[in-house]
Design an enzyme around this catalytic site. Structure first.
Site, PDB file in Angstrom:
ATOM      1  N   GLY A   1      18.813 -46.169 -21.996  1.00 18.76           N
ATOM      2  CA  GLY A   1      19.700 -47.342 -21.972  1.00 18.76           C
ATOM      3  C   GLY A   1      20.778 -47.169 -20.913  1.00 18.76           C
TER       4      GLY A   1
ATOM      5  CB  VAL B   1      25.112 -37.360  -7.944  1.00 20.38           C
ATOM      6  CG1 VAL B   1      23.900 -36.606  -7.411  1.00 20.38           C
ATOM      7  CG2 VAL B   1      25.346 -37.028  -9.413  1.00 20.38           C
TER       8      VAL B   1
ATOM      9  NE  ARG C   1      15.520 -46.281 -24.347  1.00 23.78           N
ATOM     10  CZ  ARG C   1      16.305 -47.319 -24.629  1.00 23.78           C
ATOM     11  NH1 ARG C   1      15.813 -48.521 -24.677  1.00 23.78           N
ATOM     12  NH2 ARG C   1      17.587 -47.145 -24.897  1.00 23.78           N
TER      13      ARG C   1
ATOM     14  CG  ASP D   1      18.824 -38.385 -27.868  1.00 29.11           C
ATOM     15  OD1 ASP D   1      18.502 -39.429 -27.273  1.00 29.11           O
ATOM     16  OD2 ASP D   1      18.882 -38.296 -29.115  1.00 29.11           O
TER      17      ASP D   1
ATOM     18  CB  THR E   1      24.200 -42.843 -24.057  1.00 27.80           C
ATOM     19  OG1 THR E   1      24.110 -43.659 -25.235  1.00 27.80           O
ATOM     20  CG2 THR E   1      24.735 -41.476 -24.480  1.00 27.80           C
TER      21      THR E   1
ATOM     22  CG  ASP F   1      24.088 -45.084 -28.459  1.00 27.48           C
ATOM     23  OD1 ASP F   1      24.575 -46.228 -28.494  1.00 27.48           O
ATOM     24  OD2 ASP F   1      22.879 -44.860 -28.301  1.00 27.48           O
TER      25      ASP F   1
ATOM     26  CG  ASP G   1      23.676 -40.555 -29.311  1.00 30.16           C
ATOM     27  OD1 ASP G   1      23.972 -40.487 -28.103  1.00 30.16           O
ATOM     28  OD2 ASP G   1      22.598 -41.024 -29.715  1.00 30.16           O
TER      29      ASP G   1
ATOM     30  CG  MET H   1      24.160 -51.956 -29.573  1.00 31.44           C
ATOM     31  SD  MET H   1      23.678 -51.887 -27.829  1.00 31.44           S
ATOM     32  CE  MET H   1      22.349 -53.076 -27.817  1.00 31.44           C
TER      33      MET H   1
ATOM     34  NE  ARG I   1      19.802 -43.650 -29.780  1.00 38.10           N
ATOM     35  CZ  ARG I   1      19.225 -42.600 -29.246  1.00 38.10           C
ATOM     36  NH1 ARG I   1      17.917 -42.530 -29.222  1.00 38.10           N
ATOM     37  NH2 ARG I   1      19.930 -41.629 -28.724  1.00 38.10           N
TER      38      ARG I   1
ATOM     39  CB  ALA J   1      37.496 -53.378 -38.980  1.00 41.90           C
TER      40      ALA J   1
ATOM     41  CE  LYS K   1      44.260 -56.271 -45.768  1.00 40.23           C
ATOM     42  NZ  LYS K   1      43.620 -55.240 -44.981  1.00 40.23           N
TER      43      LYS K   1
ATOM     44  CB  SER L   1      40.454 -63.838 -42.458  1.00 39.26           C
ATOM     45  OG  SER L   1      41.508 -63.186 -41.779  1.00 39.26           O
TER      46      SER L   1
ATOM     47  NE  ARG M   1      29.986 -69.737 -40.072  1.00 39.35           N
ATOM     48  CZ  ARG M   1      30.100 -70.409 -41.231  1.00 39.35           C
ATOM     49  NH1 ARG M   1      29.948 -69.766 -42.387  1.00 39.35           N
ATOM     50  NH2 ARG M   1      30.371 -71.700 -41.238  1.00 39.35           N
TER      51      ARG M   1
HETATM   52  O1  F6P Z   1      21.255 -46.019 -26.647  1.00 38.71           O
HETATM   53  C1  F6P Z   1      21.928 -47.157 -26.203  1.00 38.71           C
HETATM   54  C2  F6P Z   1      21.529 -48.355 -27.020  1.00 38.71           C
HETATM   55  O2  F6P Z   1      22.250 -49.472 -26.524  1.00 38.71           O
HETATM   56  C3  F6P Z   1      21.706 -48.227 -28.530  1.00 38.71           C
HETATM   57  O3  F6P Z   1      23.044 -48.397 -28.941  1.00 38.71           O
HETATM   58  C4  F6P Z   1      20.759 -49.296 -29.032  1.00 38.71           C
HETATM   59  O4  F6P Z   1      20.318 -48.992 -30.330  1.00 38.71           O
HETATM   60  C5  F6P Z   1      19.628 -49.235 -28.038  1.00 38.71           C
HETATM   61  O5  F6P Z   1      20.151 -48.632 -26.863  1.00 38.71           O
HETATM   62  C6  F6P Z   1      19.037 -50.577 -27.695  1.00 38.71           C
HETATM   63  O6  F6P Z   1      17.955 -50.353 -26.849  1.00 38.71           O
HETATM   64  P1  F6P Z   1      17.218 -51.504 -26.027  1.00 38.71           P
HETATM   65  O7  F6P Z   1      18.061 -51.830 -24.837  1.00 38.71           O
HETATM   66  O8  F6P Z   1      15.919 -50.885 -25.657  1.00 38.71           O
HETATM   67  O9  F6P Z   1      17.098 -52.677 -26.934  1.00 38.71           O
END
Ligand code: F6P
Length: 328
Positions: free
Chosen positions: A15, A27, A76, A107, A130, A132, A134, A174, A176, A191, A218, A220, A252
């Site tokens: 991604g 680079v 990918r 990863d 990324t 994420d 992660d 998002m 993952r 939130a 609250k 909302s 919603r």
């Molecule tokens: O890893 C980055 C990410 O945006 C995740 O947060 C999400 O789950 C995934 O990629 C979405 O992948 P795609 O772009 O293939 O839908």
């Protein structure tokens, strides 16, 4: 592996993330600085297999530090998962006179890099890119900070309309399998509740929290749901469940989706990407391979691909506490 490295290839895979271009730029320019040729590979590992590459000079990467996405494109690649695919990629690198490779991604990208090193003993260094966050071995991945700012900006807007209509909003973000975006953006956007996969709070806790919010007056509420969270696995089903239990709520759902991956990178991501791009080239020229460069406590560090992929980048418990306290 002992021949001097005369040419380094760079690719982006998985991604895309804001700041990847800043990393490519760093680079390429580090290569120029250290008098090594640089070649860009298009569409990640798939481009490597197809020999889709182009020489990059320092001027090729002018005016990209501020651009989201990746000028090298990303993909990918299923074929790279096969031995035959990787062998083609290796042949293309050899043919092009490339002595080392910089891979920018998450990863999946590093898993591919690891296989490549094992099979061909080819020098590879990774840069974490990324949204994420992660990946173990760096405080932040490239793109994460920008994604957080994007999410907070959007939730601020949702807050305006939620408040005007006294509505309960479920906002899916998002990440993952990781809850970093949800937790930090949730705190930043104020939130009421944040659902993340690392701490499965369960429906009871959510219901209890909504009850409390109402008791405290609250009108909302904003619930940020990480896409990987178990009870939030399908945010629409979750909203339906709450609606059934509390018919009086005007609910919603907003799924933020891929907008989180776009946009101009924040200054933080640009600096992070610049530091890591330079560090990756320096690591390769120092004969290091099989590692991901990262920034930990503001110092450039490196960690083996194995660890970066397999070890957890832990959620900070203090943040969970802050989220709870500040939503009373
Ligand atoms: O890893 C980055 C990410 O945006 C995740 O947060 C999400 O789950 C995934 O990629 C979405 O992948 P795609 O772009 O293939 O839908």
């Amino acid at each position: 592996m002992n021949e001097p490295i005369k040419k380094i290839a760079v690719l982006t895979s998985g991604g895309d993330a804001p700041g990847m271009n800043a990393a490519i730029r760093a680079v390429v320019r580090a290569c120029t600085y250290y008098r090594v040729d640089c070649i860009g590979v298009y569409r990640g590992y798939q481009g490597l297999i197809e020999g889709d590459m182009e020489s990059l000079s320092a001027r090729h990467v002018s005016n990209i530090i501020n651009r989201g996405g990746t000028i090298l494109k990303s993909a990918r690649s299923e074929e790279f998962r096969t031995k035959e695919g990787r062998a083609k990629a290796y042949e293309n690198l050899k043919k092009a006179g490339v002595g080392a490779l910089v891979i920018i991604g998450g990863d999946g990208t590093f898993t591919g890099g690891l296989k490549f090193i094992e099979e061909f003993n080819f020098p590879v260094v990774g840069i974490p890119g990324t949204i994420d966050n992660d990946i173990y071995g760096t405080d932040n991945t490239i793109g994460y900070d920008t994604a957080l700012n994007t999410v907070v900006e959007v939730i601020d807007k949702i807050r305006d309309t939620a408040s005007s209509h006294n509505r309960l909003f479920f906002i899916e973000v998002m990440g993952r399998d990781a809850g970093f975006i949800a937790l930090n953006a949730g705190i930043g956007a104020g939130a009421e509740e944040i659902l993340i996969p690392e701490k499965n709070l369960g429906l009871d806790r959510l219901v209890e929290s909504l009850d409390k919010s109402r008791e405290k007056g609250k009108t909302s509420s904003l619930v940020v749901v990480s896409e990987g969270d178990k009870i939030g696995k399908n945010v629409f089903e979750l909203a339906d469940f709450i609606k059934e239990k509390y018919p009086f709520y005007d609910i919603r759902v907003s799924v933020l989706g891929h907008m989180q991956r776009g946009g101009s990178p924040s200054c933080y991501d640009r600096v992070l990407a610049s530091r890591l791009g330079v560090a990756a080239v320096e690591a390769l020229l120092d004969r290091t391979s099989g590692v991901m460069v990262g920034i930990t406590n503001n110092e450039v560090t490196s960690v083996g691909f194995n660890k970066a992929i397999k070890m957890n980048h832990d959620i900070n418990e203090e943040l969970l506490k802050v989220a709870e306290i500040t939503s009373v």
